[in-house]
Design an enzyme around this catalytic site. Structure first.
Site, PDB file in Angstrom:
ATOM      1  N   CYS A 156       0.839  -1.203   0.000  1.00 15.26           N
ATOM      2  CA  CYS A 156       0.000   0.000   0.000  1.00 15.26           C
ATOM      3  C   CYS A 156       0.874   1.254   0.000  1.00 15.26           C
ATOM      4  O   CYS A 156       1.955   1.271   0.600  1.00 15.26           O
ATOM      5  CB  CYS A 156      -0.902   0.022   1.237  1.00 15.26           C
ATOM      6  SG  CYS A 156      -2.401  -0.939   1.051  1.00 15.26           S
ATOM      7  N   ASP A 208     -11.082  -7.508  21.500  1.00 14.02           N
ATOM      8  CA  ASP A 208     -10.121  -7.386  22.598  1.00 14.02           C
ATOM      9  C   ASP A 208     -10.779  -6.840  23.863  1.00 14.02           C
ATOM     10  O   ASP A 208     -10.473  -7.292  24.977  1.00 14.02           O
ATOM     11  CB  ASP A 208      -8.969  -6.475  22.181  1.00 14.02           C
ATOM     12  CG  ASP A 208      -7.949  -6.289  23.289  1.00 14.02           C
ATOM     13  OD1 ASP A 208      -7.312  -7.292  23.681  1.00 14.02           O
ATOM     14  OD2 ASP A 208      -7.798  -5.152  23.776  1.00 14.02           O
TER      15      ASP A 208
END
Length: 238
Positions: A156, A208
């Site tokens: 990217c 998480d």
């Protein structure tokens, strides 16, 4: 009478063919007739038959006109296969050179879904998760993730983002968090990866924050919903 005329015409044509067809001698001693008759001989044969039978012969396969070539099908643009831009001529990975491209406004919107389960969904909705405000923390994580995309995805480009939006919505129907991310730039390449990274990182952050309450949480349906700008123009999933 018609039969006699047909037989006579056939006999006459055979005698004419034997007189005008050139002979070819082969190395093994036998002789054959060549089908490549000179054009002048063909014209003379036609004129002779017309003077005798009062009509021109039908076109002969022995004429000198070249055989027609088969027409090749024309291939349309849509028949061509898509080309991967992140490989070179030897199929090795490469970073695309975008320097010839023009700067333009480019926008991409992506989404994902985090399936929490009913018990964890209730904890998130009432802000009772021990680690804190799940939706706010995930929102910030998604924005940060979009800005770090070039560090996470090897090929990217490192581009300046002019805007990043991450929204998280609780969905009671399936006890999930629906995440939508939007990235905008005015540079030479698109921001699809930035938008998708934003929702992926936000989804991972939800997991998480909630993993102590359940290990059954599932992040699913990460996909691009819309993009605009650049050479390929606009695209939408629907």
């Amino acid at each position: 009478m018609g039969t006699t005329t047909g037989i006579s015409k056939g006999v006459f044509m055979m005698s004419i063919f034997h007189s005008v067809l050139p002979r070819v001698t082969r190395s093994n001693g036998w002789r054959c007739f060549s089908t490549r008759i000179p054009y002048d001989n063909i014209a003379e044969l036609n004129k002779e038959m017309e003077s005798i039978f009062g009509e021109s012969p039908s076109p002969s396969p022995l004429g000198s006109s070249p055989p027609q070539q088969p027409v090749q099908p024309a291939y349309k643009a849509e028949d061509s296969q898509p080309v991967l831009t992140h490989t070179d001529s030897s199929r090795q990975a490469k970073m695309v050179d975008v320097s010839p491209k023009e700067d333009s406004k480019r926008v991409a919107i992506a989404s994902c879904r985090v399936l929490l389960g009913q018990r964890v969904f209730n904890l998130v909705a009432s802000n009772e998760i021990a680690k804190g405000d799940v939706l706010t923390v995930a929102k910030i994580a998604g924005i940060t993730g979009a800005k770090q995309t070039s560090n996470l995805i090897p090929l990217c480009h490192n581009i300046n983002l002019s805007h990043v939006r991450v929204d998280l919505t609780l969905n009671e129907e399936d006890s999930s968090v629906v995440i939508e991310g939007e990235a905008t730039t005015s540079r030479k390449t698109g921001v699809e990866m930035e938008a998708m990274t934003a929702v992926a990182i936000a989804g991972l952050t939800v997991y998480d924050m909630c993993k102590a309450a359940s290990k059954d949480i599932c992040i699913t349906d990460i996909c691009l919903q819309h993009k605009s700008g650049g050479k390929s123009g606009s695209w939408s999933r629907n």
